[in-house]
Scaffold this active site. Structure first.
Site, PDB file in Angstrom:
ATOM      1  N   ALA A  19      45.826  46.272  34.455  1.00 22.87           N
ATOM      2  CA  ALA A  19      46.936  46.982  33.819  1.00 22.87           C
ATOM      3  C   ALA A  19      48.139  46.045  33.809  1.00 22.87           C
ATOM      4  CB  ALA A  19      47.248  48.263  34.584  1.00 22.87           C
ATOM      5  N   VAL A  35      46.753  44.163  38.826  1.00 21.98           N
ATOM      6  CA  VAL A  35      48.013  44.006  38.099  1.00 21.98           C
ATOM      7  C   VAL A  35      47.958  42.733  37.258  1.00 21.98           C
ATOM      8  CG1 VAL A  35      50.516  43.716  38.305  1.00 21.98           C
ATOM      9  CG2 VAL A  35      49.293  45.281  39.844  1.00 21.98           C
ATOM     10  N   LYS A  36      48.136  42.908  35.952  1.00 16.71           N
ATOM     11  CA  LYS A  36      48.105  41.786  35.023  1.00 16.71           C
ATOM     12  C   LYS A  36      49.528  41.271  34.821  1.00 16.71           C
ATOM     13  CE  LYS A  36      45.630  42.298  31.179  1.00 16.71           C
ATOM     14  NZ  LYS A  36      45.270  42.425  29.743  1.00 16.71           N
ATOM     15  N   LEU A  37      49.693  39.960  35.059  1.00 16.16           N
ATOM     16  CA  LEU A  37      51.002  39.306  35.006  1.00 16.16           C
ATOM     17  C   LEU A  37      50.954  38.122  34.041  1.00 16.16           C
ATOM     18  CD1 LEU A  37      51.296  39.131  38.879  1.00 16.16           C
ATOM     19  CD2 LEU A  37      52.727  40.585  37.425  1.00 16.16           C
TER      20      LEU A  37
END
Length: 191
Positions: free
Chosen positions: A56, A82-84
């Protein structure tokens, strides 16, 4: 090789999950935006369909914002990743979130040097964009091969290579032959 489906369509994820082919999901705010639904609600629904990793993506561009959004996303379900973005602030947020026990996916990778930075920051996944490089008349598969080879030189790096921006089935088989750990595949390509 693991297959992640790249979509925010919960019905499509459910359909593919029934085949046993889906090991996880990647999504982003623009994919969720097409559904007209609340981003967090969609992530929760996806996490109910699969117990595999669900990437996400944050929308903040600064470290503090990424940390705030990343922590909120990670709290939604235990399988959220967590997509960064692969920016300096994204790498700082990656390091902090990883040290807190949150899995991360550093996205928008276009070089082996960037992939090394993501691994050093503690990313669980790095997402080289195969199709976008191909669009620019560069060899996206060569990048996958180089990252896999580079990571093999340093067994202490635990980052998985997630081939992203897959455009067709040939990208999937080429990614597998190149040694990518994961391919994230759009629903129509999976079908």
């Amino acid at each position: 090789m693991k297959f992640f489906v790249d979509t925010a369509d919960v019905a499509a994820i459910r359909d593919l999950h029934a085949t046993g082919l889906v090991d996880g999901v990647t999504t982003n705010p623009s994919l969720v935006g097409k559904s007209g639904r609340d981003f967090r609600e969609v992530i929760v629904d996806i996490c109910k369909v699969t117990d595999g990793p669900v990437s996400a993506e944050v929308i903040a561009t600064d470290e503090a914002g990424m940390l705030e959004q990343g922590r909120a996303l990670a709290a939604l379900a235990p399988n959220v990743v967590v997509k960064l973005p692969l920016t300096l602030d994204g790498l700082k947020a990656c390091r902090k979130l990883t040290s807190e026990g949150t899995r991360t996916n550093v996205t928008l990778c276009f070089s082996t040097s960037q992939a090394l930075l993501a691994a050093k920051a503690g990313a669980r996944f790095v997402s080289p964009f195969v199709g976008r490089l191909d669009d620019l008349a560069q060899d996206g598969m060569q990048l996958i091969q180089e990252i896999v080879e580079m990571y093999a030189n340093f067994p202490n790096l635990k980052t998985e290579v997630l081939a992203a921006s897959i455009r067709h089935p040939l990208h999937v088989s080429q990614s597998a032959l190149a040694g990518a750990d994961v391919a994230t595949i759009p629903y129509p390509v999976m079908k």
